[in-house]
Write a protein that holds these residues in place. Structure first.
Motif, PDB file in Angstrom:
ATOM      1  N   PHE A  71       3.264  23.169  39.938  1.00  0.00           N
ATOM      2  CA  PHE A  71       2.208  23.574  41.077  1.00  0.00           C
ATOM      3  C   PHE A  71       1.550  24.908  40.409  1.00  0.00           C
ATOM      4  N   PHE A  72       0.246  25.153  40.164  1.00  0.00           N
ATOM      5  CA  PHE A  72      -0.332  25.844  39.624  1.00  0.00           C
ATOM      6  C   PHE A  72      -1.349  26.824  40.691  1.00  0.00           C
ATOM      7  N   HIS A  73      -1.292  28.122  40.704  1.00  0.00           N
ATOM      8  CA  HIS A  73      -2.297  28.929  41.521  1.00  0.00           C
ATOM      9  C   HIS A  73      -2.830  29.964  40.320  1.00  0.00           C
ATOM     10  N   PRO A  74      -4.118  30.324  40.248  1.00  0.00           N
ATOM     11  CA  PRO A  74      -4.661  31.371  39.423  1.00  0.00           C
ATOM     12  C   PRO A  74      -4.087  32.763  39.480  1.00  0.00           C
ATOM     13  N   ARG A  75      -3.622  32.923  40.688  1.00  0.00           N
ATOM     14  CA  ARG A  75      -3.396  34.317  41.017  1.00  0.00           C
ATOM     15  C   ARG A  75      -1.837  34.346  41.690  1.00  0.00           C
ATOM     16  N   ASP A  76      -1.033  35.195  41.071  1.00  0.00           N
ATOM     17  CA  ASP A  76       0.273  35.775  42.048  1.00  0.00           C
ATOM     18  C   ASP A  76      -0.118  37.070  42.437  1.00  0.00           C
ATOM     19  N   TRP A  77      -0.176  37.153  43.807  1.00  0.00           N
ATOM     20  CA  TRP A  77      -0.815  38.545  44.242  1.00  0.00           C
ATOM     21  C   TRP A  77      -0.039  39.253  45.491  1.00  0.00           C
ATOM     22  N   VAL A  78      -0.715  40.404  45.741  1.00  0.00           N
ATOM     23  CA  VAL A  78       0.061  41.123  46.739  1.00  0.00           C
ATOM     24  C   VAL A  78      -0.985  41.822  47.639  1.00  0.00           C
ATOM     25  N   ASP A  79      -0.674  42.321  48.695  1.00  0.00           N
ATOM     26  CA  ASP A  79      -1.697  43.133  49.433  1.00  0.00           C
ATOM     27  C   ASP A  79      -1.198  44.307  49.957  1.00  0.00           C
ATOM     28  N   HIS A  80      -0.276  45.178  49.277  1.00  0.00           N
ATOM     29  CA  HIS A  80       0.058  46.251  49.647  1.00  0.00           C
ATOM     30  C   HIS A  80       0.643  47.102  48.556  1.00  0.00           C
ATOM     31  N   PRO A  81       0.809  48.246  48.481  1.00  0.00           N
ATOM     32  CA  PRO A  81       0.865  49.146  47.112  1.00  0.00           C
ATOM     33  C   PRO A  81       2.338  49.425  46.872  1.00  0.00           C
ATOM     34  N   PHE A  82       3.421  48.634  47.513  1.00  0.00           N
ATOM     35  CA  PHE A  82       4.716  49.143  47.376  1.00  0.00           C
ATOM     36  C   PHE A  82       5.602  48.160  46.341  1.00  0.00           C
ATOM     37  N   PHE A  83       5.703  48.755  45.253  1.00  0.00           N
ATOM     38  CA  PHE A  83       6.770  48.087  44.765  1.00  0.00           C
ATOM     39  C   PHE A  83       6.989  46.761  44.162  1.00  0.00           C
ATOM     40  N   GLU A  84       5.803  45.939  44.132  1.00  0.00           N
ATOM     41  CA  GLU A  84       5.570  44.613  43.703  1.00  0.00           C
ATOM     42  C   GLU A  84       4.585  44.528  42.942  1.00  0.00           C
ATOM     43  N   THR A  85       4.749  43.505  41.990  1.00  0.00           N
ATOM     44  CA  THR A  85       3.768  43.367  40.957  1.00  0.00           C
ATOM     45  C   THR A  85       3.100  42.179  41.027  1.00  0.00           C
TER      46      THR A  85
END
Length: 346
Positions: free
Chosen positions: A108-122
């Protein structure tokens, strides 16, 4: 028998319409495309539409690796946000076969692995998770499903359906693999699910839809979701070993940074407003690895009989010699790549 004839006829029409092998006549071996379609998961995808990196929810939509019309892995983050980007649903598959079992890998493919906050996740460009299904040959057309092993970031999770004869091996079974009827055929399919943003994949309901979400069904075609809360999205199945496809491009520098690891950079707004943006952080099936477990990098796809024998206690015979395994010819290269590969970060 009438019901089975109708199912076979429907599958034949569907597969022929997309250029895949039609179901074999009675007494003949089942085709790999037909087998993959039969056992393809019904898939629940949670969706988060908040934050600029969510693209209004589209960052959680499944799609093809070449959704933007090219095979450049380093422009997918940016292209996902452009007008006209295609999110027609697709899932990749490969089939390996021994004398006793079929092993079907779904990617399963997604173009983005993303987050919506600034805390310690890449976050990072490209994202690849999936599931391995083990199907025992029991004399029936499609066999009997015995187990699933899913990929959630850098960890694998194992499941068995109710009534399976397989039990915990070196790894403890993590739960029950549910089966569900599809409105598009007459089969019970395994049910999987992915979380928002990072897209870890487990058996449903260990991940579930929370608010908006998509339910994907295997089909002879792929369609884009009508919105963030579409509960009937057909997805097409694409053979990893198709001519000019994903495996054929495994050495393409624009698509892969090294064997099994997609190329990805920090262009655009990846990492902006968040902790950081990683590079070369997503993996194809031959790059999947749970570093805490005995099977080597990529063996969930390239040597699934070995992984199954490690993860589960299997009564009776689980043949380890492959009658068909397209990865086998590259086994020596894969072992060397696994030995020298950088740590998996997805």
């Amino acid at each position: 028998m009438v019901g089975r004839s109708r199912i076979a006829a429907a599958l034949s029409v569907a597969l022929v319409s997309i250029g895949l092998a039609a179901p074999a006549p009675a007494g003949a071996a089942v085709g790999r495309a037909e087998l993959a379609l039969r056992w393809a998961p019904i898939h629940y995808q949670d969706v988060d539409a908040t934050g600029s990196h969510a693209l209004g929810g589209r960052s959680d939509y499944l799609t093809r690796v070449d959704f933007d019309g090219d095979w450049n892995g380093r422009n997918n983050w940016d292209r996902a946000g452009q007008a006209g980007a295609s999110f027609s649903a697709a899932v990749y598959y490969s089939v390996a076969e021994t004398g006793t079992h079929w092993f079907i890998t779904y990617f399963f493919f997604h173009p983005r692995d993303w987050v919506d906050h600034p805390f310690f996740e890449t976050e990072h460009e490209n994202d690849g998770e999936g599931v391995l299904l083990a199907v025992q040959k029991d004399g029936s057309t499609y066999g009997v499903l015995r187990s699933a092993v899913t990929v959630a970031h850098t960890s694998f999770y194992s499941y068995t359906p109710s009534g399976s004869t397989w039990t915990s091996g070196r790894e403890t079974v993590d739960g029950t693999l549910q089966l569900q009827s599809s409105p598009h055929d007459s089969f019970q399919h395994p049910v999987t699910a992915q979380e928002v943003q990072g897209h870890g994949l487990k058996a449903y309901p260990q991940y579930r839809i929370n608010g908006d979400g998509l339910v994907y069904y295997p089909s002879d075609r792929g369609e884009a979701p009508s919105g963030t809360n579409d509960r009937d999205v057909p997805y097409e199945l694409i053979d990893i070993f198709a001519d000019g496809g994903l495996w054929a491009r495994r050495d393409a520098a624009g698509l892969f940074a090294n064997l099994g690891t997609f190329a990805g950079d920090t262009s655009g707004d990846c990492g902006v407003g968040t902790y950081s943006c990683g590079t070369n952080s997503a993996n194809a099936p031959w790059g999947w690895d749970d570093g805490d477990d005995l099977p080597g990098r990529g063996e969930i796809a390239t040597d699934p009989a070995k992984l199954s024998a490690e993860y589960f206690t299997v009564p009776g015979e689980l043949a380890r010699a492959y009658a068909y395994n397209p990865y086998t010819a590259e086994r020596a290269d894969l072992r060397e790549a696994a030995r020298t590969a950088p740590p998996v970060t997805d």
